[in-house]
Motif scaffolding. Structure first.
Motif, PDB file in Angstrom:
ATOM      1  N   GLU A   1      -7.661  -7.115   0.846  1.00  0.00           N
ATOM      2  CA  GLU A   1      -7.409  -8.087  -0.223  1.00  0.00           C
ATOM      3  C   GLU A   1      -6.840  -7.418  -1.477  1.00  0.00           C
ATOM      4  N   LEU A   2      -7.274  -6.152  -1.709  1.00  0.00           N
ATOM      5  CA  LEU A   2      -6.825  -5.471  -2.926  1.00  0.00           C
ATOM      6  C   LEU A   2      -5.362  -5.044  -2.853  1.00  0.00           C
ATOM      7  N   ARG A   3      -4.855  -4.958  -1.638  1.00  0.00           N
ATOM      8  CA  ARG A   3      -3.495  -4.420  -1.467  1.00  0.00           C
ATOM      9  C   ARG A   3      -2.442  -5.254  -2.197  1.00  0.00           C
ATOM     10  N   THR A   4      -2.497  -6.600  -2.007  1.00  0.00           N
ATOM     11  CA  THR A   4      -1.440  -7.450  -2.593  1.00  0.00           C
ATOM     12  C   THR A   4      -1.438  -7.356  -4.120  1.00  0.00           C
ATOM     13  N   PRO A   5      -2.607  -7.573  -4.795  1.00  0.00           N
ATOM     14  CA  PRO A   5      -2.546  -7.455  -6.268  1.00  0.00           C
ATOM     15  C   PRO A   5      -2.117  -6.068  -6.733  1.00  0.00           C
ATOM     16  N   MET A   6      -2.507  -5.030  -5.988  1.00  0.00           N
ATOM     17  CA  MET A   6      -2.127  -3.670  -6.421  1.00  0.00           C
ATOM     18  C   MET A   6      -0.616  -3.465  -6.310  1.00  0.00           C
ATOM     19  N   THR A   7      -0.056  -4.035  -5.230  1.00  0.00           N
ATOM     20  CA  THR A   7       1.408  -3.913  -5.074  1.00  0.00           C
ATOM     21  C   THR A   7       2.102  -4.627  -6.247  1.00  0.00           C
ATOM     22  N   THR A   8       1.575  -5.815  -6.617  1.00  0.00           N
ATOM     23  CA  THR A   8       2.179  -6.582  -7.710  1.00  0.00           C
ATOM     24  C   THR A   8       2.063  -5.805  -9.022  1.00  0.00           C
ATOM     25  N   ILE A   9       0.848  -5.268  -9.294  1.00  0.00           N
ATOM     26  CA  ILE A   9       0.637  -4.523 -10.553  1.00  0.00           C
ATOM     27  C   ILE A   9       1.606  -3.345 -10.617  1.00  0.00           C
ATOM     28  N   ARG A  10       1.731  -2.640  -9.487  1.00  0.00           N
ATOM     29  CA  ARG A  10       2.593  -1.461  -9.487  1.00  0.00           C
ATOM     30  C   ARG A  10       4.044  -1.857  -9.761  1.00  0.00           C
ATOM     31  N   ALA A  11       4.478  -2.912  -9.085  1.00  0.00           N
ATOM     32  CA  ALA A  11       5.882  -3.348  -9.248  1.00  0.00           C
ATOM     33  C   ALA A  11       6.145  -3.726 -10.704  1.00  0.00           C
ATOM     34  N   MET A  12       5.178  -4.454 -11.312  1.00  0.00           N
ATOM     35  CA  MET A  12       5.372  -4.885 -12.707  1.00  0.00           C
ATOM     36  C   MET A  12       5.358  -3.692 -13.656  1.00  0.00           C
ATOM     37  N   ALA A  13       4.415  -2.760 -13.416  1.00  0.00           N
ATOM     38  CA  ALA A  13       4.327  -1.577 -14.291  1.00  0.00           C
ATOM     39  C   ALA A  13       5.589  -0.736 -14.168  1.00  0.00           C
TER      40      ALA A  13
END
Ligand code: ADP
Length: 407
Positions: A192-204
């Motif tokens: 479950e953590l993978r998707t939000p982490m991918t989004t955070i990384r892309a935005m950062a």
């Protein structure tokens, strides 16, 4: 008193020596002698009956004591939180404690066979093997009757003459269920953590690209990306760990020497970047029957650690066979070494000798527990030999190459 009478008769016979007197005296003496003999034998009989009576008391006492001991043993066995059977060598049940009777729903299973009561071929095979080998055996078994349960079964022989067999069953169903829940939970959270982490990384990353180099906010964005990457590595490692825990590895034949070589080539740039020499010695071919992906992971974790915790010198990777034909993989480095007090806990999850250093090298603290899990799932073992400030050698041994390479 009787003795005195006999003596008096004898004296009379001497003093008045007529035939009549002599006859009377003889009669008296004979009677007295008879009375003495009868009295003595009566006394002996009385003595004997007294000692018989005291023996009877003793036997009664011993019987009571042995009954008390046997009742206490029954109470003890009934109070145990495990099912216990005592059987003959051909598995006729001689005794079953209360838990065993409740477990299989039998009021009195004595006289029946272990198979008839438990309906488990796996358990009866285990009992048969232990009886034949005269060695205690243990195994985790799934029983389907009267309902599905997982038990830890132990079988051992009576120690005195090895005539009878003990079988004990510990119900580990809820323990295994809890383990599965924990495993699934960890896997689900990581997933479950993978998707939000991918989004955070892309935005950062996007924000970092749009920020000028001298903007102080850029440092925060770089840190966010670094920490997200670390979280991703942890979740990836947790997913690998729960995958290896949840199922036995699927195996196929492959060339282990080539797989190790691929890892060495993959990590060569990292070694060169740190000015370390990375050497690999192996036989031309080493066919192994195992899970190639998992074993490649083992080699990556060990060689990567060796490179991470070595600042100068070399890392030597050796693949070969020991005198018993077991496959041996050694990863030896000239790095910081590990103090002996840390060695026993090294393969635990998240155990790190120096958290700061581990973080700085991008470590998750899960690498070695993944190594141990995978190696043990393949029937092998992993050990470490290390000296502080001199270096470490991690040794993995896989069972006999002939049996290991057989499908
Ligand atoms: P990490 O991701 O922190 O490296 P590991 O599970 O791979 O986690 O290793 C656990 C700990 O064992 C590391 O933090 C480190 O302290 C120590 N360690 C592992 N390999 C080596 C090595 N080759 N030399 C020195 N220390 C090591």
């Amino acid at each position: 008193m009787l003795g005195c009478l006999a003596a008096a008769a004898a004296v009379v016979a001497l003093v008045v020596p007529t035939m009549q007197t002599i006859a009377v005296a003889v009669c008296i003496a004979a009677t007295v002698a008879l009375i003495v003999v009868w009295y003595r034998s009566f006394q002996t009989l009385e003595d004997q009956s007294q000692s018989v009576a005291s023996l009877e008391v003793k036997v009664d006492r011993l019987e009571n004591e042995s009954r008390r001991h046997s009742n206490a043993l029954d109470d003890l066995a009934d109070g145990l939180d495990l099912a216990l059977f005592l059987t003959t060598q051909d598995q006729q049940i001689l005794y079953a404690n209360r838990r065993a009777r409740d477990f299989f729903g039998f009021d009195d299973p004595t006289g029946q066979t272990l198979l008839a009561v438990t309906l488990s071929n796996e358990l009866t095979d285990l009992a048969k093997n232990a009886t034949e080998s005269k060695e205690p055996l243990r195994a985790e078994i799934t029983l389907s009757q009267p309902r599905e349960r997982i038990v830890l079964a132990s079988v051992w022989m009576e120690s005195s003459n090895q005539a009878r067999v003990f079988v004990s069953l510990v119900d580990v169903t809820s323990l295994r269920r809890l383990e599965r829940v924990r495993r699934d939970f960890v896997a689900n959270v990581s997933h479950e953590l993978r998707t939000p982490m991918t989004t955070i990384r892309a935005m950062a990353e996007t924000a970092e690209d749009e920020t000028s180099v001298d903007d102080p906010n850029r440092t925060y964005l770089t840190k966010i990306i670094r920490e997200v990457d670390r979280l991703t590595r942890i979740t990836d490692d947790l997913l690998i760990l729960s995958a290896t825990e949840s199922a036995a590895p699927s195996k196929a034949k492959f060339d282990l020497a080539a797989a190790v070589n691929a890892v060495v080539q993959q990590l060569r740039p990292k070694a060169s970047g740190k000015h370390l020499s990375l050497n690999y010695t192996a036989p031309p071919e080493c066919t192994y029957y195992g899970n190639e992906g998992q074993l490649t992971q083992v080699v990556i974790n060990l060689v990567d650690n060796a490179l991470n915790y070595t600042t100068q010198g070399e890392v030597n990777v050796t693949l070969g066979f020991d005198p018993d034909d077991n496959i041996v993989l050694k990863v030896q480095d000239t790095g910081i070494g590990i103090a002996s007090e840390h060695v026993p806990r090294l393969f635990e999850r998240f155990y790190r000798v120096d958290k700061g250093r581990s973080r700085a090298t991008g470590g998750t603290g899960l690498g070695l527990s993944i190594v141990r899990h995978i190696v043990e799932a393949h029937g092998g073992s992993v050990t470490v030999d290390s000296e502080l400030n001199k270096g470490s050698t991690f040794t993995v041994v896989f069972p006999n190459k002939r049996s290991a390479s057989k499908p």
